[in-house]
Design a protein around this motif. Structure first.
Motif, short mmCIF file in Angstrom:
data_model
loop_
_atom_site.label_atom_id
_atom_site.label_comp_id
_atom_site.label_asym_id
_atom_site.label_seq_id
_atom_site.Cartn_x
_atom_site.Cartn_y
_atom_site.Cartn_z
N LEU A 281 62.28 -1.84 23.92
CA LEU A 281 62.79 -2.92 23.07
C LEU A 281 63.79 -2.38 22.04
O LEU A 281 64.80 -3.02 21.75
N SER A 282 63.52 -1.20 21.48
CA SER A 282 64.43 -0.63 20.49
C SER A 282 65.74 -0.17 21.12
O SER A 282 66.82 -0.36 20.55
N VAL A 283 65.66 0.44 22.30
CA VAL A 283 66.87 0.88 22.99
C VAL A 283 67.71 -0.33 23.39
O VAL A 283 68.95 -0.28 23.35
N ALA A 284 67.05 -1.42 23.77
CA ALA A 284 67.79 -2.63 24.11
C ALA A 284 68.67 -3.08 22.96
O ALA A 284 69.82 -3.50 23.16
N VAL A 289 71.79 -3.66 25.10
CA VAL A 289 71.48 -3.94 26.50
C VAL A 289 70.41 -5.03 26.52
O VAL A 289 69.21 -4.75 26.67
N PRO A 290 70.82 -6.32 26.38
CA PRO A 290 69.83 -7.40 26.21
C PRO A 290 68.84 -7.54 27.36
O PRO A 290 67.70 -7.96 27.15
N PRO A 295 61.85 -6.57 30.40
CA PRO A 295 60.85 -5.55 30.79
C PRO A 295 60.13 -4.97 29.58
O PRO A 295 58.95 -4.60 29.69
N GLY A 296 60.80 -4.91 28.43
CA GLY A 296 60.14 -4.40 27.24
C GLY A 296 58.97 -5.27 26.83
O GLY A 296 57.90 -4.77 26.46
N GLU A 297 59.16 -6.59 26.90
CA GLU A 297 58.06 -7.49 26.54
C GLU A 297 56.94 -7.42 27.59
O GLU A 297 55.76 -7.48 27.24
#
Length: 342
Positions: A281-284, A289-290, A295-297
């Motif tokens: 989520l942080s890298v997104a 990179v929305p 996948p983060g969630e």
């Protein structure tokens, strides 16, 4: 009922047998709180934060009590990799407090973690051996935990020096990861009791640290030139890819070689899962990179499921009703001290 089987004595036995790896419970609960906050589930995040704080206070009390009244055991445990879970747990809690705007408390936790970090890290590194369990990666985890918290506070208070100091620790953390990897027993992937997941978790917190360093720069805070930024972006993206690769390998290994029995080191499985979610989520956000948010969630809820599984197993183990002679009281948990020095 004999005195040795009363609830009070059982609680005392449970507490006195806490190995240093129990700090992974705080790490797992704290990072689940962070990931839930990033996903927008604030109420659940705060519930997890309260549980993490309560556990942290209990472990801090045990740390101080052993330091004052059981110095030989304290010195023995301080030389094991698992001792670094206290630093990582403190940094994770500080990061969550910073997100709440409780910056003075976050600064205090950063100071505490930074004060303990050099002495414990040196004691642990001196005892590194070949063919070690996954706890060997905790040197990297503890170091990158400081990076995450320092970079978060730098962004929150528009202050450059914590980010510059964090950048130095960021590269040191990657060096520690490489050295730890050379000493990691790869057979742990098939036979590890749970802490083998830290091999991926250390990569995840490194990716999160890179994302926080990138996020620390703002319109009023010039930290990195274009070359620095490009390097950080590339390294952060590579770290996330490597983390997700580790995640897939370790998940496949769990299915190939199931390990259903409870072990305190299973908290060190929940932590990397939560850290991978938080890192994704942080890298997104940091790399814009929305599509990584979905996948983060999803990874966040997988981490929540792993945390609930570890919690349920721990509760089941220590609320089991003993027999009249106390023979089926919960046995002592496996510690990593015997394997960490091989």
């Amino acid at each position: 009922m004999p005195a040795s089987t009363t609830p009070t004595s059982l609680l005392h036995t449970w507490w006195s047998q806490r190995p240093p790896t129990a700090g992974a419970a705080v790490m797992a609960t704290g990072i689940v709180s962070v990931a839930l906050h990033q996903s927008g589930y604030e109420n659940l995040s705060r519930i997890a934060l309260v549980l993490a704080c309560a556990t942290w206070l209990g472990l801090a009390g045990a740390f101080i009590a052993r330091l004052l009244w059981d110095r030989p055991r304290w010195l023995e445990e301080a030389a094991t990799p698992a001792a670094l879970t206290g630093i990582a747990a403190t940094a994770v809690l500080g990061t969550r407090f910073a997100a709440l705007g409780w910056e003075p408390l976050a600064w205090a936790l950063l100071a505490l973690a930074a004060l303990l970090w050099p002495g414990l890290l040196l004691a642990v590194v001196r005892h590194w051996r070949h063919r070690m369990p996954g706890a060997v990666f905790l040197g990297c985890v503890a170091t990158q935990g400081l990076v995450v918290l320092a970079a978060t506070l730098a962004a929150a208070q528009n202050t450059a020096w914590p980010a510059h100091a964090a950048l130095v620790l960021f590269w040191l953390g990657l060096v520690l990861y490489a050295v730890a990897l050379a000493r990691f027993d790869l057979r742990q992937i098939a036979r590890g009791a749970g802490d083998h997941w830290v091999a991926g978790g250390a990569m995840a917190i490194s990716a999160l640290a890179g994302a926080k360093l990138l996020g620390a720069e703002g319109p009023d805070l010039y930290l990195w030139n274009n070359d620095d930024t490009d390097v950080l972006r590339t390294v952060t993206a590579a770290l996330l890819v490597l983390d997700l690769t580790w995640y897939a390998v370790l998940l496949i290994a769990e299915m190939r070689w199931p390990r259903p029995h409870y072990d305190v080191r299973r908290w060190a499985t929940a932590f990397p899962m939560g850290m991978t979610a938080a890192a994704t989520l942080s890298v997104a956000t940091a790399l814009d990179v929305p599509w990584l948010e979905t996948p983060g969630e999803a990874l966040t809820w997988i981490a929540v499921a792993a945390w609930l599984t570890a919690t349920a197993a721990a509760v089941r183990r220590y609320t089991r009703r003993p027999s009249k002679d106390g023979t089926d009281a919960p046995p002592p948990e496996t510690d990593v001290r015997s394997t960490a020095r091989r």
